[in-house]
Design a protein around this motif. Structure first.
Motif, PDB file in Angstrom:
ATOM      1  N   MET A   1       0.818  -1.221   0.000  1.00 25.38           N
ATOM      2  CA  MET A   1       0.000   0.000   0.000  1.00 25.38           C
ATOM      3  C   MET A   1       0.852   1.272   0.000  1.00 25.38           C
ATOM      4  N   ASN A   2       2.111   1.140   0.432  1.00 28.00           N
ATOM      5  CA  ASN A   2       2.959   2.327   0.511  1.00 28.00           C
ATOM      6  C   ASN A   2       4.396   1.965   0.132  1.00 28.00           C
ATOM      7  N   PRO A   3       4.622   1.550  -1.125  1.00 32.15           N
ATOM      8  CA  PRO A   3       5.941   1.031  -1.517  1.00 32.15           C
ATOM      9  C   PRO A   3       7.068   2.050  -1.385  1.00 32.15           C
ATOM     10  N   GLU A   4       6.758   3.338  -1.581  1.00 28.63           N
ATOM     11  CA  GLU A   4       7.796   4.371  -1.516  1.00 28.63           C
ATOM     12  C   GLU A   4       8.500   4.379  -0.158  1.00 28.63           C
ATOM     13  N   SER A   5       7.744   4.107   0.897  1.00 27.23           N
ATOM     14  CA  SER A   5       8.324   4.120   2.251  1.00 27.23           C
ATOM     15  C   SER A   5       9.340   3.010   2.447  1.00 27.23           C
ATOM     16  N   PHE A   6       9.311   2.009   1.553  1.00 29.82           N
ATOM     17  CA  PHE A   6      10.225   0.872   1.685  1.00 29.82           C
ATOM     18  C   PHE A   6      11.230   0.825   0.524  1.00 29.82           C
ATOM     19  N   ASP A   7      11.369   1.949  -0.179  1.00 26.46           N
ATOM     20  CA  ASP A   7      12.311   2.049  -1.310  1.00 26.46           C
ATOM     21  C   ASP A   7      12.077   0.970  -2.360  1.00 26.46           C
ATOM     22  N   VAL A   8      10.794   0.759  -2.670  1.00 28.03           N
ATOM     23  CA  VAL A   8      10.413  -0.252  -3.660  1.00 28.03           C
ATOM     24  C   VAL A   8       9.634   0.421  -4.788  1.00 28.03           C
ATOM     25  N   ILE A   9       9.884  -0.050  -6.004  1.00 28.42           N
ATOM     26  CA  ILE A   9       9.104   0.441  -7.152  1.00 28.42           C
ATOM     27  C   ILE A   9       8.038  -0.601  -7.471  1.00 28.42           C
ATOM     28  N   ASN A  10       6.776  -0.178  -7.496  1.00 26.37           N
ATOM     29  CA  ASN A  10       5.664  -1.073  -7.826  1.00 26.37           C
ATOM     30  C   ASN A  10       5.383  -0.997  -9.315  1.00 26.37           C
ATOM     31  N   HIS A  11       5.544  -2.132 -10.001  1.00 26.71           N
ATOM     32  CA  HIS A  11       5.281  -2.165 -11.450  1.00 26.71           C
ATOM     33  C   HIS A  11       3.847  -2.604 -11.762  1.00 26.71           C
ATOM     34  N   SER A  12       3.101  -3.038 -10.719  1.00 25.35           N
ATOM     35  CA  SER A  12       1.702  -3.457 -10.941  1.00 25.35           C
ATOM     36  C   SER A  12       0.785  -2.265 -10.654  1.00 25.35           C
ATOM     37  N   THR A  13       0.909  -1.244 -11.489  1.00 27.27           N
ATOM     38  CA  THR A  13       0.161  -0.006 -11.213  1.00 27.27           C
ATOM     39  C   THR A  13      -1.256  -0.042 -11.777  1.00 27.27           C
ATOM     40  N   THR A  14      -1.484  -0.938 -12.748  1.00 23.18           N
ATOM     41  CA  THR A  14      -2.826  -1.030 -13.328  1.00 23.18           C
ATOM     42  C   THR A  14      -3.604  -2.131 -12.621  1.00 23.18           C
ATOM     43  N   LEU A  15      -4.791  -1.788 -12.158  1.00 26.14           N
ATOM     44  CA  LEU A  15      -5.630  -2.763 -11.474  1.00 26.14           C
ATOM     45  C   LEU A  15      -6.235  -3.712 -12.497  1.00 26.14           C
ATOM     46  N   GLY A  16      -5.988  -5.018 -12.313  1.00 28.04           N
ATOM     47  CA  GLY A  16      -6.567  -6.000 -13.220  1.00 28.04           C
ATOM     48  C   GLY A  16      -8.036  -6.219 -12.914  1.00 28.04           C
ATOM     49  N   THR A  17      -8.724  -6.880 -13.835  1.00 26.02           N
ATOM     50  CA  THR A  17     -10.166  -7.122 -13.633  1.00 26.02           C
ATOM     51  C   THR A  17     -10.424  -8.423 -12.888  1.00 26.02           C
ATOM     52  N   PHE A  18      -9.346  -9.198 -12.664  1.00 30.33           N
ATOM     53  CA  PHE A  18      -9.526 -10.483 -11.973  1.00 30.33           C
ATOM     54  C   PHE A  18      -8.728 -10.464 -10.673  1.00 30.33           C
ATOM     55  N   ALA A  19      -7.678 -11.260 -10.553  1.00 28.53           N
ATOM     56  CA  ALA A  19      -6.943 -11.368  -9.284  1.00 28.53           C
ATOM     57  C   ALA A  19      -5.988 -10.192  -9.106  1.00 28.53           C
ATOM     58  N   ASN A  20      -6.054  -9.568  -7.942  1.00 29.17           N
ATOM     59  CA  ASN A  20      -5.164  -8.446  -7.640  1.00 29.17           C
ATOM     60  C   ASN A  20      -4.628  -8.582  -6.224  1.00 29.17           C
ATOM     61  N   ASN A  21      -3.493  -9.225  -6.096  1.00 26.62           N
ATOM     62  CA  ASN A  21      -2.847  -9.263  -4.787  1.00 26.62           C
ATOM     63  C   ASN A  21      -1.331  -9.242  -4.952  1.00 26.62           C
ATOM     64  N   ASP A  22      -0.762 -10.268  -5.593  1.00 22.00           N
ATOM     65  CA  ASP A  22       0.688 -10.275  -5.812  1.00 22.00           C
ATOM     66  C   ASP A  22       1.068  -9.153  -6.779  1.00 22.00           C
ATOM     67  N   MET A  23       2.108  -8.409  -6.403  1.00 20.58           N
ATOM     68  CA  MET A  23       2.499  -7.242  -7.203  1.00 20.58           C
ATOM     69  C   MET A  23       3.938  -7.390  -7.686  1.00 20.58           C
ATOM     70  N   ILE A  24       4.136  -7.086  -8.960  1.00 19.83           N
ATOM     71  CA  ILE A  24       5.494  -7.106  -9.524  1.00 19.83           C
ATOM     72  C   ILE A  24       6.211  -5.857  -9.022  1.00 19.83           C
ATOM     73  N   HIS A  25       7.424  -6.037  -8.500  1.00 20.33           N
ATOM     74  CA  HIS A  25       8.127  -4.904  -7.897  1.00 20.33           C
ATOM     75  C   HIS A  25       9.630  -5.085  -8.054  1.00 20.33           C
ATOM     76  N   GLU A  26      10.359  -4.016  -7.786  1.00 15.81           N
ATOM     77  CA  GLU A  26      11.820  -4.120  -7.750  1.00 15.81           C
ATOM     78  C   GLU A  26      12.374  -3.176  -6.693  1.00 15.81           C
ATOM     79  N   ASP A  27      13.501  -3.594  -6.116  1.00 12.51           N
ATOM     80  CA  ASP A  27      14.207  -2.738  -5.161  1.00 12.51           C
ATOM     81  C   ASP A  27      14.830  -1.566  -5.901  1.00 12.51           C
TER      82      ASP A  27
END
Length: 732
Positions: free
Chosen positions: A541-567
């Motif tokens: 919910m707050n990736p910036e606070s943990f120095d993480v880039i969230n690449h799953s920025t578009t909400l899918g129409t089906f399952a939305n929990n695991d998020m692609i990210h990078e340090d």
């Protein structure tokens, strides 16, 4: 008679015990006099497939379709007569119905062997510590895994004993791939599943069919079954609930899902299911549904009437295993590790001590969701009442408490209640490594039947544990793990790598901490998990606070929990996976402690900065323990036998008492001044006769000082008091 709701766990979860979702829900429906029937479709399919008739059909199907077979499958097909001849006996053995077959499995040339047996030489060290039956179970498990390899290569690439087509459910941001798969021809495994489903519908004639989908590995099969129901029984309403929709489908928007399901329920299933049944029976309006997705005017709509309250844990009834033939489940041993086997070997009644997590702060966890956020413990008396009820109905005395984290104070009360009722049970659960798990508390838990605990050490780094907000330190975890181990309770640690900002140095230092815990013998089992960023966790919910880039920025129409990210640091954590897991496998079996950590990795890793004796020094430098007046005192031994005698020293005669104390395994004799000895005998008698089996530390102190006219504190530091403490006088 028409069944209101048929509750189904679709293939596949566990082979050894039913997943508890339908069991819990049926127990609740009983309290409302709502007729229900439950089925574990997974075990039914496995038993049809792995039977004499099932294998005859499988080998015939393979022959008819001229599959291109690899070397291993060619061997299995060549030995098909041996597999067909032996399968029923092996399954019966794994069900516990044919224990004498162990002799043939281990000693004779009974089981056909393919590639899964090729590493047996590497496991010779294990069979010294494994019992004869366990060794046979492990061989029989390898035999089944050989057959599963054949199934995967030929008739169904998605087959798995505890998961099916898991890839289609994991991180399924879009419904497209799963949807396409559902409109392909049913697989060989699907056909067996659908035939079992058809028989079940004929038998129960349900108005509603509810699928409990705990994991991604159940999702495809649930949809495949739902498609069959819609095509063949359009009058039956179909609903999905369980762990997968609770975490993954909270933002569901794809209307195609409702070609298969009429409703999807979220979170605790009791109130939503009751309202759904009432709605289908035209007793309430659609607006009175609870946490339910449905399709309205070709749009996905979520209805959650705030006036409909959830049920308290004391109101949900006792889990009910009726309708499920518990003798059909099979116990397997995949990994030769005493802790790992608990998940796959033996039948466990599932119960919960507390709903949700009492800590609820870990930043990697979905703490924003109700199943974790809403914490509600159950009274110890009620928990043990349910245990007795389940023993009576299932004939099984083993319990797995499936808590997010069982609260130490409640575990203490449950243990005292079990001991007071003189129940003979075995139980295990998941915990946080709280400092309140003293050696005495661990001994109490052991005396009540606790055999194992699992808990999160996560990243064995104090900086990262603080970032996770785990509320523990490595020192604290090491001491708590030692307390459990010393009390005779096995410990499994969940380990994590790849948490945001974790450096290569911290990963290697974590591995060194874990190596030392295994080397000094305080930890028996563990498993490395790579960090996964989920949408409902503080990191997600707050990736910036943990120095993480969230690449799953578009909400899918089906399952939305695991998020692609990078340090942001660019760290690549995946590369550590193989080395961490290989080293742990060896440590769990007491091997390779002297290997340099670099040995486990094919790339350059930093030298550890942890001193070689760090864990030993932590265990040796434990803080001084003081007792609170409110702590409870418990005596685990029998009532002492007291003899009086006189002792002469320097011309003076003293009256003394000799107390003989018995435990299950030991005998203790201690000599005390007569007054103190008489006090001790009377106090232990009072403890045994106490209605709750406990008295407070303040009561013990007052009792001692009243009867002996001496200060209590000096007595607590005598050798005799120390012996009593070791023997079973617990202060918790």
């Amino acid at each position: 008679m028409e069944t209101q709701i048929l509750l189904i766990t679709p293939p596949f979860t566990q082979l050894n015990t039913p997943y508890p979702g339908t069991v819990y829900l049926k127990g609740f429906l009983n309290t409302k006099n709502i007729s229900s029937f439950q089925s574990d479709l997974g075990i039914e399919v496995i038993l049809k497939l792995f039977s004499k008739n099932g294998l005859q059909d499988l080998f015939a199907f393979i022959a008819e379709n001229n599959f291109e077979l690899g070397e291993n499958s060619l061997r299995i097909v060549a030995l098909q007569d041996d597999y067909i001849q032996s399968i029923d006996a092996v399954i019966s053995f794994l069900q516990g119905k044919n224990p004498t077959l162990a002799n043939a499995i281990v000693h004779d040339d009974f089981l056909p062997q393919a590639s899964r047996f090729s590493h047996l030489e590497d496991l010779d060290w294990a069979f010294g510590s494994m019992g004869f039956q366990d060794k046979a179970k492990h061989f029989a498990t390898l035999y089944l895994e050989d057959l599963s390899d054949l199934i995967i290569e030929t008739v169904d690439e998605n087959f798995g004993f505890s998961r099916y087509a898991e890839r289609l459910g994991r991180s399924a941001n879009s419904f497209d791939e799963l949807y396409q798969k559902l409109y392909e021809q049913p697989t060989y495994i699907d056909e067996i599943t659908l035939q079992s489903l058809a028989d079940l519908i004929t038998k129960t004639n349900p108005k509603i069919i509810g699928f409990s989908v705990p994991f991604p590995g159940n999702l495809y099969s649930a949809f495949r079954c739902a498609k069959y129901i819609k095509a063949n029984h359009p009058n039956i309403k179909v609903v999905m609930g369980g762990g997968f929709p609770n975490t993954e489908l909270r933002s569901l928007a794809d209307v195609r899902v409702f070609e298969f399901f009429d409703f999807i329920n979220l979170d605790d299933g009791e109130a939503p299911t009751e309202q759904l049944i009432r709605f289908v029976n035209n007793e309430i309006s659609q607006s009175e549904l609870k946490r339910t997705f449905l399709l309205e005017n070709n749009q996905v709509k979520y209805i959650n009437n705030p006036l409909i309250q959830d049920y308290k844990q004391s109101e949900v009834g006792c889990p009910d295993y009726s309708d499920i033939d518990l003798t059909q489940y099979i116990s397997v041993i995949e990994v030769v590790n005493p802790m790992h086997r608990l998940w796959s070997d033996g039948r466990w009644n599932k119960l919960t001590m507390a709903h949700g997590c009492y800590w609820g702060k870990c930043t990697f966890c979905d703490i924003s969701l109700d199943y974790i956020k809403v914490y509600e413990p159950i009274a110890a008396k009620e928990i043990v009442d349910r245990m007795e009820q389940l023993i009576a109905t299932t004939g099984t005395t083993g319990f797995h408490f499936v808590d997010e984290a069982a609260p130490p104070a409640l575990m203490r009360e449950v243990a005292i209640e079990i001991i007071k009722r003189k129940l003979t049970v075995s139980w295990w659960t998941n915990i946080r490594f709280e400092k309140s798990f003293t050696l005495d508390l661990c001994r109490l838990l052991k005396a009540s039947g606790c055999i194992a605990v699992s808990g999160g050490l996560e990243v064995a780094s104090d900086r990262l544990l603080k970032l996770i907000d785990k509320g523990v330190t490595v020192e604290q975890v090491a001491r708590v793990i030692r307390n459990f181990t010393e009390a005779g309770i096995m410990v499994h640690a969940y380990l994590m790598y790849g948490f945001p900002t974790q450096t290569a140095q911290e990963t290697i230092d974590s591995l060194e901490m874990v190596r030392q815990m295994f080397e000094v013998g305080i930890l028996q089992s563990g498993f490395w998990h790579q960090f996964a960023m989920t949408a409902h966790s503080p990191v997600g919910m707050n990736p910036e606070s943990f120095d993480v880039i969230n690449h799953s920025t578009t909400l899918g129409t089906f399952a939305n929990n695991d998020m692609i990210h990078e340090d942001k640091s660019g760290a690549v954590h995946d590369k550590f996976s193989f080395g961490l897991k290989k080293s742990l496998f060896n440590y769990m079996h007491g091997l390779c402690f002297d290997f340099p950590l670099q040995e486990w990795f094919e790339f350059k890793v930093p030298r550890t900065k942890i001193t070689p004796d760090y864990i030993v020094s932590v265990l040796e430098n434990e803080p001084f323990q003081t007792y609170k007046a409110t702590q409870k005192v418990v005596w685990l031994g029998s009532l002492p036998i007291l003899e009086t005698f006189t002792k002469t020293k320097k011309g003076k005669t003293f009256e003394k008492a000799r107390l003989t104390l018995h435990s299950k395994h030991h005998l203790l004799e201690i000599e005390l001044d007569l007054e103190v000895g008489q006090w001790l005998r009377n106090f232990l008698q009072e403890l045994k006769q106490s209605p709750k089996g406990v008295l407070s530390f303040a009561q013990m102190k007052q009792s001692f000082e009243t009867q002996t006219s001496e200060d209590f504190e000096p007595f607590m530091f005598t050798k005799q008091a120390e012996q009593l403490r070791d023997f079973g006088l617990l202060i918790i």
